[in-house]
Scaffold this active site. Structure first.
Site, mmCIF file in Angstrom:
data_model
loop_
_atom_site.group_PDB
_atom_site.id
_atom_site.type_symbol
_atom_site.label_atom_id
_atom_site.label_comp_id
_atom_site.label_asym_id
_atom_site.label_seq_id
_atom_site.Cartn_x
_atom_site.Cartn_y
_atom_site.Cartn_z
ATOM 1 N N ASN A 86 -1.161 -1.457 -2.060
ATOM 2 C CA ASN A 86 -2.236 -1.338 -3.346
ATOM 3 C C ASN A 86 -2.321 0.077 -3.305
ATOM 4 O O ASN A 86 -2.064 0.894 -4.664
ATOM 5 C CB ASN A 86 -3.300 -1.968 -3.790
ATOM 6 N N GLU A 109 -10.610 -4.065 7.129
ATOM 7 C CA GLU A 109 -10.798 -3.906 5.821
ATOM 8 C C GLU A 109 -10.129 -4.725 4.815
ATOM 9 O O GLU A 109 -8.899 -4.740 4.811
ATOM 10 C CB GLU A 109 -10.557 -2.492 5.466
ATOM 11 N N CYS A 111 -9.164 -3.050 -3.818
ATOM 12 C CA CYS A 111 -10.195 -3.715 -2.938
ATOM 13 C C CYS A 111 -11.505 -3.783 -3.488
ATOM 14 O O CYS A 111 -12.356 -4.503 -3.397
ATOM 15 C CB CYS A 111 -10.052 -3.473 -1.563
ATOM 16 N N GLU A 138 -14.892 2.041 9.248
ATOM 17 C CA GLU A 138 -14.445 3.134 9.693
ATOM 18 C C GLU A 138 -14.964 4.359 8.488
ATOM 19 O O GLU A 138 -15.687 4.004 7.812
ATOM 20 C CB GLU A 138 -12.782 2.970 9.376
HETATM 21 P P1 NDP Z 1 -1.760 -8.879 2.855
HETATM 22 O O1 NDP Z 1 -2.872 -9.259 4.004
HETATM 23 O O2 NDP Z 1 -0.799 -9.925 2.317
HETATM 24 O O3 NDP Z 1 -0.896 -7.910 3.590
HETATM 25 C C1 NDP Z 1 -1.443 -6.678 4.315
HETATM 26 C C2 NDP Z 1 -0.497 -6.039 5.336
HETATM 27 O O4 NDP Z 1 -0.421 -7.232 6.289
HETATM 28 C C3 NDP Z 1 0.994 -5.995 4.955
HETATM 29 O O5 NDP Z 1 1.646 -4.935 5.613
HETATM 30 C C4 NDP Z 1 1.615 -7.278 5.363
HETATM 31 O O6 NDP Z 1 2.885 -7.321 5.587
HETATM 32 C C5 NDP Z 1 0.938 -7.343 6.561
HETATM 33 N N1 NDP Z 1 0.839 -8.922 7.106
HETATM 34 C C6 NDP Z 1 1.008 -10.157 6.282
HETATM 35 N N2 NDP Z 1 0.900 -10.973 7.406
HETATM 36 C C7 NDP Z 1 0.677 -10.636 8.192
HETATM 37 C C8 NDP Z 1 0.793 -11.281 9.732
HETATM 38 N N3 NDP Z 1 0.577 -12.555 9.931
HETATM 39 N N4 NDP Z 1 0.462 -10.329 11.048
HETATM 40 C C9 NDP Z 1 0.763 -9.119 10.657
HETATM 41 N N5 NDP Z 1 0.623 -8.410 9.675
HETATM 42 C C10 NDP Z 1 0.886 -9.193 8.268
HETATM 43 O O7 NDP Z 1 -2.315 -7.867 1.715
HETATM 44 P P2 NDP Z 1 -1.914 -7.198 0.443
HETATM 45 O O8 NDP Z 1 -0.741 -6.351 0.937
HETATM 46 O O9 NDP Z 1 -1.363 -8.543 -0.583
HETATM 47 O O10 NDP Z 1 -2.959 -6.418 -0.190
HETATM 48 C C11 NDP Z 1 -3.878 -6.750 -1.103
HETATM 49 C C12 NDP Z 1 -5.172 -7.017 -0.180
HETATM 50 O O11 NDP Z 1 -5.409 -6.143 0.521
HETATM 51 C C13 NDP Z 1 -6.216 -7.475 -1.114
HETATM 52 O O12 NDP Z 1 -6.785 -8.608 -0.495
HETATM 53 C C14 NDP Z 1 -7.109 -6.277 -1.007
HETATM 54 O O13 NDP Z 1 -8.699 -6.622 -1.470
HETATM 55 C C15 NDP Z 1 -7.003 -5.862 0.316
HETATM 56 N N6 NDP Z 1 -7.505 -4.627 0.455
HETATM 57 C C16 NDP Z 1 -8.664 -4.292 1.101
HETATM 58 C C17 NDP Z 1 -9.283 -2.928 1.379
HETATM 59 C C18 NDP Z 1 -10.444 -2.464 2.201
HETATM 60 O O14 NDP Z 1 -10.707 -1.596 2.268
HETATM 61 N N7 NDP Z 1 -11.123 -3.481 2.284
HETATM 62 C C19 NDP Z 1 -8.457 -1.792 0.627
HETATM 63 C C20 NDP Z 1 -7.310 -2.307 -0.025
HETATM 64 C C21 NDP Z 1 -6.563 -3.613 0.130
HETATM 65 P P3 NDP Z 1 3.834 -7.665 4.095
HETATM 66 O O15 NDP Z 1 3.238 -7.010 2.879
HETATM 67 O O16 NDP Z 1 5.201 -7.050 4.398
HETATM 68 O O17 NDP Z 1 3.869 -9.059 4.055
#
Ligand code: NDP
Length: 491
Positions: free
Chosen positions: A160, A259, A293, A472
């Site tokens: 995002n 996060e 998020c 963080e």
């Molecule tokens: P995901 O949890 O789907 O993915 C996050 C990252 O983890 C991606 O690089 C993804 O790879 C990777 N990933 C997925 N499955 C695994 C696994 N089993 N093991 C290791 N890595 C894995 O999130 P999104 O990309 O859909 O992002 C949106 C989410 O992020 C929302 O829930 C949002 O709220 C949260 N978010 C939280 C923030 C915070 O600061 N709290 C800030 C921004 C977003 P790939 O995409 O290649 O599958």
């Protein structure tokens, strides 16, 4: 089959971009049109091994022992270089995400040099705790903590705010003397590679920053978090993936910083300045097409002004301009992918089944032939739902919010806290005593009053409940990215 005109996004390991393997690759698509941006080389297990080994060697070759002022100086040079190549980062972020150019410039890419400068300053200025301990017989012992780098840190970030979130983690990790292996989201691989170029240009030793591309489960993400050679994981992403990563890391008892998702509330009191609140709410619900998020998905409004806020917000939602990202008048881009749009549309259906009234949007917009293949969706607002309904309980991560009325302060606090998430809240009021009181009672990592997404990089950032583990930012980052040894000297 590859052709010479194809743009490849390569893995970056030990200071080198690795030649891609066309048999192990996937498409990177432009979400505004569905067109191919480039092909991404998916890292396999040997590639992840190479990256982790390179990071370990870089630590041993001296990076971990480089004086902090030298590391801070390198981070400042990186910040300057990102600014020199600013428009390349903007273009790469837009190609991957379709976000509007004004946002890419003012929010996403602007935060990258800010992150590098902030953590250069924070690390360079950090002191050490020390205590004089009284012992029997009038003797004393001096205790102090030596903070050493954690080691090889796996950095996993979502799609995002790709560069913003990546540099938010890479900058403090490097400032503390760690080496990193980064796994960007498969949707947004480009800016992590541009950052590799920048870090190489400013003289970061080879192997300190590595990028492996791929998916999560069963691919680069899981291979990295399961790797015995990593010393910690910093992860931003959904709560569901967070629990998966936690299970993967658990057998080796590695530190994690999470996060995760949010289901953030805004609370709007009837003493508020309506225009100011509406402007703030429009930002907090619709920025980045609701894919932050911290975005507000639940808006609790005091009954006396409920209709004014509902009408005002619906009118502003209808005025948002969806369109080509390079048009400076565009305010709102597409969702990241068709798959994500299907998920958001699923919540539109659930809201309808639960009896919601749609007061803005509610469907897929008609944008003309060039854009119709993109993953567009209308900014959408609902009334008539309650905290019991799934669209109010689960993170949707789109340009959508529900408005719900309340009568008293206590009721507003109870409604806002009635969630398993705990990332952010925003309180809108002209009564500052009320603002402080209500903001403090929110069970969240960050509670804003009369603002939203105002960030101080020296403050702790993170979430409660399903929204994460740890903090963080500022000193909290130094704590996560280092391992202290308490030295105790009898005097
Ligand atoms: P995901 O949890 O789907 O993915 C996050 C990252 O983890 C991606 O690089 C993804 O790879 C990777 N990933 C997925 N499955 C695994 C696994 N089993 N093991 C290791 N890595 C894995 O999130 P999104 O990309 O859909 O992002 C949106 C989410 O992020 C929302 O829930 C949002 O709220 C949260 N978010 C939280 C923030 C915070 O600061 N709290 C800030 C921004 C977003 P790939 O995409 O290649 O599958």
């Amino acid at each position: 089959m590859t052709t010479s005109t194809e743009r490849w996004i390569r893995n970056y390991v030990d200071g080198e971009f690795i030649d891609p393997d066309p048999q192990r690759s996937f498409d990177n698509l432009d979400p505004t049109t569905g067109a191919l941006v480039g092909r991404v080389h998916e890292a396999d297990s040997p590639m992840v091994d190479r990256a982790v080994a390179a990071a370990r060697r870089a630590l041993h070759r001296g990076w971990a022992d480089t004086p902090v002022r030298e590391r801070a100086e390198l981070l400042r040079r990186a910040a300057n270089r990102i600014e020199e190549r600013f428009e390349e980062f903007v273009a790469a972020e837009i190609a991957d995400t379709g976000k509007p150019i004004t946002q890419a410039r003012e929010l996403d890419v602007a935060r990258a040099p800010a992150n590098f400068r902030a953590f250069a300053d924070i690390a360079a200025a950090a002191g050490q705790e020390s205590f004089l301990t009284d012992l029997a017989g009038g003797r004393q012992a001096l205790n102090y903590a030596v903070r050493k780098p954690l080691g090889v840190v796996a950095v996993i970030v979502p799609w995002n705010l790709p560069l913003l979130l990546l540099t938010w983690k890479v900058a403090p990790a490097l400032a503390c003397g760690n080496a990193v292996v980064v796994k960007p989201s498969e949707e947004t691989p480009s800016t992590a590679n541009l950052l590799a170029e920048v870090l190489q240009e400013v003289g970061l030793p080879q192997g300190v920053y590595n990028v492996v591309h791929g998916f999560g489960a069963g691919s680069a993400g899981e291979l990295l978090t399961a790797h015995p050679g990593i010393d910690g994981v910093t992860f931003t992403g959904s709560s569901a993936t967070g629990t998966h990563v936690m299970r993967t890391v658990a057998p080796r008892v590695k530190p994690v910083s999470f996060e995760l998702g949010g289901k953030n509330a805004a609370v709007v009191f009837d003493d508020v300045d309506l225009e100011e609140a509406l402007t703030g709410l429009t930002r907090s619900v619709f920025t980045n097409t609701g894919q932050v998020c911290l975005c507000t998905e639940r808006v609790y409004v005091q009954r006396g002004i409920f209709d004014d806020i509902a009408e005002g917000l619906a009118e502003r939602a209808a005025r948002l301009r969806l369109g080509a990202p390079l048009d400076p008048a565009t305010t709102t881009g597409p969702l990241i992918s068709q798959a994500h749009r299907d998920k958001v549309l699923g919540y539109f259906e659930l809201a309808e089944q639960a009896g919601a009234e749609v007061i803005a949007g509610g469907g897929i917009p008609e944008l003309g032939t060039a854009l119709n293949a993109g993953s567009w969706i209308e900014p959408t607002l609902w009334t008539g739902l309650t905290n019991a309904d799934r669209p109010i309980r689960e993170e949707i991560f789109g340009p959508v919010a529900a408005l719900i009325p309340f009568d008293t302060d206590d009721e507003a606090i109870a409604l806002a806290n009635d969630t398993e998430y705990g990332l952010a809240a925003a309180v809108w009021t002209n009564d500052l005593r009320r603002g402080h009181r209500v903001a403090q009672q929110m069970r969240v990592g960050i509670s804003w009053v009369n603002t939203w997404f105002t960030r101080e990089l020296r403050s702790p950032f993170g979430g409660a409940g399903l929204s994460g583990i740890g903090r963080e930012g500022g000193e909290s980052s130094l704590h996560f990215y280092t391992e202290p040894t308490n030295v105790c000297v009898q005097l």
